[in-house]
Design a protein around this motif. Structure first.
Motif, PDB file in Angstrom:
ATOM      1  N   GLN A   1      40.841  46.278  37.090  1.00 43.28           N
ATOM      2  CA  GLN A   1      41.324  45.253  38.035  1.00 43.28           C
ATOM      3  C   GLN A   1      42.564  45.737  38.782  1.00 43.28           C
ATOM      4  O   GLN A   1      42.720  45.490  39.983  1.00 43.28           O
ATOM      5  CB  GLN A   1      41.618  43.949  37.302  1.00 43.28           C
TER       6      GLN A   1
ATOM      7  N   ILE B   1      41.545  48.044  41.562  1.00 44.31           N
ATOM      8  CA  ILE B   1      40.919  47.376  42.706  1.00 44.31           C
ATOM      9  C   ILE B   1      41.960  46.653  43.561  1.00 44.31           C
ATOM     10  O   ILE B   1      41.980  46.787  44.789  1.00 44.31           O
ATOM     11  CB  ILE B   1      39.799  46.411  42.238  1.00 44.31           C
TER      12      ILE B   1
ATOM     13  N   ILE C   1      33.599  48.401  47.400  1.00 42.88           N
ATOM     14  CA  ILE C   1      33.632  48.762  45.981  1.00 42.88           C
ATOM     15  C   ILE C   1      32.202  48.932  45.497  1.00 42.88           C
ATOM     16  O   ILE C   1      31.378  48.037  45.688  1.00 42.88           O
ATOM     17  CB  ILE C   1      34.282  47.629  45.124  1.00 42.88           C
TER      18      ILE C   1
ATOM     19  N   ALA D   1      30.092  49.441  42.089  1.00 41.71           N
ATOM     20  CA  ALA D   1      30.246  49.362  40.633  1.00 41.71           C
ATOM     21  C   ALA D   1      29.118  50.083  39.910  1.00 41.71           C
ATOM     22  O   ALA D   1      27.941  49.866  40.202  1.00 41.71           O
ATOM     23  CB  ALA D   1      30.271  47.896  40.205  1.00 41.71           C
TER      24      ALA D   1
ATOM     25  N   ALA E   1      34.681  42.216  40.211  1.00 43.11           N
ATOM     26  CA  ALA E   1      35.140  42.579  41.558  1.00 43.11           C
ATOM     27  C   ALA E   1      34.910  41.423  42.526  1.00 43.11           C
ATOM     28  O   ALA E   1      35.748  41.156  43.401  1.00 43.11           O
ATOM     29  CB  ALA E   1      34.416  43.840  42.034  1.00 43.11           C
TER      30      ALA E   1
ATOM     31  N   LEU F   1      37.012  42.097  49.919  1.00 39.04           N
ATOM     32  CA  LEU F   1      36.235  43.111  49.197  1.00 39.04           C
ATOM     33  C   LEU F   1      34.760  42.980  49.550  1.00 39.04           C
ATOM     34  O   LEU F   1      34.241  41.871  49.683  1.00 39.04           O
ATOM     35  CB  LEU F   1      36.418  42.957  47.687  1.00 39.04           C
TER      36      LEU F   1
ATOM     37  N   VAL G   1      31.390  44.189  47.860  1.00 41.17           N
ATOM     38  CA  VAL G   1      31.017  44.746  46.565  1.00 41.17           C
ATOM     39  C   VAL G   1      29.545  45.144  46.539  1.00 41.17           C
ATOM     40  O   VAL G   1      28.677  44.401  47.009  1.00 41.17           O
ATOM     41  CB  VAL G   1      31.302  43.717  45.440  1.00 41.17           C
TER      42      VAL G   1
END
Lengths: 313, 126
Positions: free
Chosen positions: A93, A96, A107, A109, A138, A158, A160
């Motif tokens: 975290q 990020i 992002i 993952a 996220a 963000l 994701v």
């Protein structure tokens, strides 16, 4: 890049006005900002965003966060890969939120290859979160709070996404797993490198049927290599990648293995892009020549082909 | 009781499922296959490293826990349908504070279903 406005990669993943093209940035083990700039300039004209990897194949390299910040500050658009192997939920975290303050928005993952795939197999593996949980964490951060519920000072923008492997068992479950990732918040899916068009086809068809292809931009991955040795290596040593013997044979017995390796990738890419439900292509490059440019030009995809697509649309 | 119950639970579940006493058992939703025996302790399905033969990336001689779980959740006889459907649920991050506790007790008092406030807020929002 404005930290609060969607970046060009996100916009393209959502509008899909032309195929999205992303590529993997090389790993760094030292050097300077100029080296990073030079490597980025080789890729950037041909792609919409550049993936910075997170200790790929469980080998330590310059950190994903440092590379993403560097690329952003140099004016490029990175996708920050985050794996679950090396850090717990606190460290992930903070990474990020930290990069978000520099304008990093994308992002990706991943669960991450196990430590046993790398050159320090005696390292402690973490996996405090798993891939789908990381997507959700996220996504939660994109609403302006940590997993604990504690509010951030500002809401980071963000975008994701995640990775899925269309060619690893259980094959019939992979599209369902992709759906789980979409429901956790993934809006793009960069697939694992594949050499099995028929398995990709079945996966994409299932993703169209269950809605994944509509809700997330699916980008199959091709891997530019120079020789059959690279294919054998991937088949034997890279977790989750299998290369059919006939494919390796085709390159081995060719008069010009380097050119044949390229043609193989071009065919895989053309096939992937022909499938309804595919939003673009992700490219990994182990040739380190001008093949990313050649491939995007041969396929007529990427930022340089914006206008042609706009006219034909 | 707090000390005895985990011992009894472990005594039963260790030999049958190789239980790791995470204290928040999800066996019913994973085809009675313990996800904590995955070398990566993944609780939401197989990673991308599963070998072509369905074996584990980390332990090549072992069949992937999640290949097994997926197979069993679909084909194991006498498994209630609601348990089969739960296979696809997104299981929250492990609460490491519950390690070593009795999951039976945590099931009864609801502690195994408490998620961090950020997670819970996102669930409500969804």
């Amino acid at each position: 890049m404005s930290p609060t406005q969607p970046n060009a990669f996100e916009v393209l993943c959502q509008t899909r006005t032309r195929p999205v093209v992303t590529a993997e940035f090389p790993s760094f083990d030292g050097g300077t900002l100029d080296d990073i700039r030079a490597a980025a300039e080789k890729l950037a004209p041909w792609v919409d965003a550049i993936n910075v990897t997170d200790n790929p194949a469980a080998h330590a390299h310059a950190s994903n966060t440092a590379m993403a910040i560097a690329l952003t500050q140099l004016g490029f658009n990175p996708i920050l890969q985050v794996v679950c192997r090396d850090k717990n939920r606190l460290a992930i975290q903070s990474d990020i939120v930290g990069v978000s303050m520099f304008g990093v928005q994308n992002i990706c993952a991943l669960t991450g290859d196990d430590v046993t795939a790398g050159d320090e197999p005696e390292a402690r593996r973490v996996y405090d979160l798993d891939g789908p949980q990381l997507i959700k964490v996220a996504s939660i951060m994109g609403t302006g709070m940590y997993l604990s519920g504690r509010k951030m000072k500002s809401v980071p923008h963000l975008f994701v996404g995640a990775v899925e492997n269309p060619t690893a068992p259980p094959l019939e479950y992979r599209a369902e797993r992709a759906l789980k990732k979409v429901e956790a918040g993934a809006r793009f899916l960069q697939l694992q490198i594949h050499y099995r068009p028929e398995q990709l086809e079945a996966f994409i068809a299932a993703c169209v049927a269950n809605g994944v292809a509509e809700r997330a931009a699916i980008l199959p991955t091709v891997c530019l290599t120079k020789a059959a040795r690279a294919l054998s290596f991937m088949n034997d040593s890279v977790p989750g990648i299998s290369v059919p013997a006939a494919t390796i044979e085709r390159v081995t017995t060719s008069a010009d293995p380097k050119e044949e390796s390229y043609q193989l990738v071009r065919e895989l890419a053309e096939h992937a892009l022909s499938l309804p439900g595919v939003a673009g292509l992700h490219i990994t490059d182990f040739r380190h020549d001008d093949s990313v440019r050649r491939l995007t030009e041969d396929l007529a995809i990427g930022p340089r082909f914006e206008e042609q697509h706009a006219h034909s649309a | 009781m707090g000390g005895l119950l985990p011992l009894i639970e472990h005594g039963i579940k260790k030999p049958v499922w190789d239980c790791r006493m995470c204290g928040q058992c999800v066996l019913h939703s994973t085809g009675m296959t313990c996800p904590m025996t995955c070398p990566k302790t993944l609780r939401n399905g197989p990673c991308g490293g599963v070998r072509e033969d369905g074996h584990c990336e980390v332990v090549p001689e072992m069949r992937c826990i999640w290949v097994k779980a997926h197979d069993r959740s679909q084909h194991m006889p006498f498994l209630p349908r609601s348990w089969r459907e739960e296979f696809d649920h997104l299981r929250p991050p492990v609460n490491n504070a519950l390690q070593g506790q009795s999951s039976w007790l945590n099931l009864m008092n609801g502690r195994d279903r408490v998620t961090p406030p950020g997670w819970a807020a996102a669930e409500e929002h969804a």
